[in-house]
Motif scaffolding. Structure first.
Motif, PDB file in Angstrom:
ATOM      1  N   TYR A 206      49.241  42.461  40.515  1.00  0.00           N
ATOM      2  CA  TYR A 206      49.784  43.270  41.606  1.00  0.00           C
ATOM      3  C   TYR A 206      48.703  44.100  42.310  1.00  0.00           C
ATOM      4  O   TYR A 206      48.886  44.503  43.458  1.00  0.00           O
ATOM      5  N   LEU A 207      47.589  44.328  41.601  1.00  0.00           N
ATOM      6  CA  LEU A 207      46.531  45.182  42.137  1.00  0.00           C
ATOM      7  C   LEU A 207      45.198  44.443  42.037  1.00  0.00           C
ATOM      8  O   LEU A 207      44.286  44.840  41.296  1.00  0.00           O
ATOM      9  N   PRO A 208      45.032  43.354  42.785  1.00  0.00           N
ATOM     10  CA  PRO A 208      43.812  42.537  42.648  1.00  0.00           C
ATOM     11  C   PRO A 208      42.540  43.272  43.041  1.00  0.00           C
ATOM     12  O   PRO A 208      41.439  42.860  42.640  1.00  0.00           O
ATOM     13  N   GLU A 209      42.669  44.372  43.799  1.00  0.00           N
ATOM     14  CA  GLU A 209      41.489  45.152  44.175  1.00  0.00           C
ATOM     15  C   GLU A 209      40.763  45.732  42.953  1.00  0.00           C
ATOM     16  O   GLU A 209      39.604  46.129  43.044  1.00  0.00           O
TER      17      GLU A 209
ATOM     18  N   MET B  85      40.602  50.410  51.921  1.00  0.00           N
ATOM     19  CA  MET B  85      41.352  50.202  50.684  1.00  0.00           C
ATOM     20  C   MET B  85      42.218  51.425  50.399  1.00  0.00           C
ATOM     21  O   MET B  85      41.895  52.539  50.789  1.00  0.00           O
ATOM     22  N   ASP B  86      43.340  51.212  49.721  1.00  0.00           N
ATOM     23  CA  ASP B  86      44.169  52.322  49.285  1.00  0.00           C
ATOM     24  C   ASP B  86      43.293  53.300  48.516  1.00  0.00           C
ATOM     25  O   ASP B  86      42.541  52.902  47.613  1.00  0.00           O
ATOM     26  N   PRO B  87      43.356  54.606  48.832  1.00  0.00           N
ATOM     27  CA  PRO B  87      42.444  55.564  48.180  1.00  0.00           C
ATOM     28  C   PRO B  87      42.613  55.659  46.676  1.00  0.00           C
ATOM     29  O   PRO B  87      41.640  55.916  45.955  1.00  0.00           O
TER      30      PRO B  87
ATOM     31  N   MET C 260      40.028  54.607  41.454  1.00  0.00           N
ATOM     32  CA  MET C 260      40.229  54.175  40.072  1.00  0.00           C
ATOM     33  C   MET C 260      39.363  52.973  39.715  1.00  0.00           C
ATOM     34  O   MET C 260      38.974  52.801  38.553  1.00  0.00           O
ATOM     35  N   ARG C 261      39.014  52.137  40.685  1.00  0.00           N
ATOM     36  CA  ARG C 261      38.210  50.953  40.378  1.00  0.00           C
ATOM     37  C   ARG C 261      36.768  51.316  40.048  1.00  0.00           C
ATOM     38  O   ARG C 261      36.009  50.488  39.539  1.00  0.00           O
TER      39      ARG C 261
END
Length: 395
Positions: free
Chosen positions: A162-165, A211-213, A218-219
């Motif tokens: 769901y969060l491939p980033e 990208m979503d902040p 978190m990445r």
């Protein structure tokens, strides 16, 4: 035990709004009207962490007006309120507890009936109080609803689906379950006294390249332990859960919460959920709702997560969510799926500055306490003694 939340941090970049005048009031009893005693001007929040250092007057005024300080998205209620009939008044003196613990709202439900309802700090039945980290337990409940609805495959599904980033980050191989139990293994600093902690820097404005902040920050975290091997409190991870639910369902968290719980169960008032700079709910924090509606949230959970005969959550979900899934080192206690657990079967949703929904299945009770503690965190022997006093009175 660190019952911590990053609370207001998500919307500060949008929130240079000043609450020009907030009226404070003396402590009140059930259904009484507040009497103005002072006017407090809350400063604009230049840094999110400033809320942790508000004066006592600012806390008492601000916690019931957060949607006037930072942006919130409405959570629509239903047309008919779920009844909370009056039960036999509980024979207990709560006055000292309310005054000493800076309690704004106190509600004791047993078998769905009101045994005790009190207000203080100028707060009343028509007002709404911010939840801080109590919102985490609502976010977890939405994960359960999304699994039942088929939007999320299972607790064992890798979050990368769901969060491939997050690919190539510390979250490689981490499952939905590990996010909910805060056992991802990712490093995170939730020290509210450290201005350079992750919890303080997380919501600072920064370039994300579109990208979503939340994902962008978190990445960048490092891995401190293998997934599933270490419990470590992280509000950032609950915010990741919120992004995951929004992605999977294609809905805002506020809209999905209204659809699954707030409207059909019959909450009395619309609620509000704080949003960040891109309009994503800060899912680790800050839902505003009335004392009685917080009681209804507890009653929904105590009743097995059903609305009438309709199950909103997967079979066995609450049994997992509200029992120990991770051990954080305190005897007799643990962490479930974003719920704090006790080995005797009791469990709770907790937020900083003294917010809590305490659920005791054996006694069929829900106890909601809304407060403005002088400090964000810490153990309260007075609260523990009061909960024990209530249990003894009920017995």
């Amino acid at each position: 035990m660190r019952r911590l939340v990053s609370c207001l941090l998500a919307s500060v970049t949008l929130a240079s709004v000043t609450l020009a005048s907030v009226t404070l009031a003396a402590a009140t009893s059930v259904m009484a009207q507040a009497v103005p005693t002072a006017v407090v001007e809350l400063p604009a929040l230049e840094r999110a962490s400033e809320v942790l250092f508000w004066s006592q007057d600012q806390r008492e005024a601000g916690f019931r007006a957060m949607d006037r300080i930072v942006p919130h998205r409405a959570i629509a209620a239903g047309g008919t309120a779920h009844p909370l009939p009056q039960g036999e008044p509980l024979a207990i003196d709560a006055d000292r507890f309310i005054l000493e613990e800076k309690v704004a709202g106190l509600l004791v439900l047993q078998d769905g009936k009101v045994r005790l309802e009190r207000y203080g700090l100028g707060f009343g039945p028509e007002g709404r109080w911010t939840s801080f980290s109590v919102a985490k337990s609502l976010t977890s409940t939405l994960v359960g609803a999304a699994i039942r609805d088929g939007f999320i495959e299972s607790l064992e599904t890798p979050i990368m689906q769901y969060l491939p980033e997050l690919s190539g980050s510390a979250y490689d191989g981490v499952t939905v379950r590990q996010l909910l139990t805060m056992t991802s293994g990712a490093d995170w600093n939730e020290d509210y006294t450290d201005p350079n902690a992750d919890v303080a820097r997380f919501f600072e404005p920064h370039e994300t390249g579109g990208m979503d902040p939340t994902l962008h920050y978190m990445r960048q975290l490092k891995r401190a332990a293998e997934p599933g091997t270490r419990w470590h409190y992280s509000t950032g991870e609950t915010n990741l859960v919120g992004v995951l639910v929004s992605r999977a369902t294609g809905k805002t968290l506020s809209g999905y919460l209204s659809e699954k719980l707030w409207h059909p169960y019959g909450m009395e008032q619309d609620a509000g959920w704080m949003i960040d700079a891109v309009g994503q709910e800060a899912s680790g924090c800050c839902v505003m709702a009335s004392l009685r509606d917080w009681g209804r949230v507890g009653q929904f959970v105590l009743g097995g997560g059903k609305i009438g005969d309709t199950a909103i959550l997967p079979e066995g979900w609450l049994a997992q969510a509200t029992t120990k899934q991770a051990d954080y080192g305190e005897a007799g206690k643990g962490y479930g799926l974003q719920w704090w657990t006790n080995d005797d079967g009791r469990f709770s949703a907790n937020g900083i500055f003294g917010q809590s929904i305490n659920i005791d299945p054996e006694r069929k009770t829900v106890i909601v306490i809304l407060s403005a503690w002088p400090t964000a965190t810490g153990r309260s022997p007075a609260r523990e003694a009061f909960l024990k006093q209530v249990a003894e009175a009920l017995d």
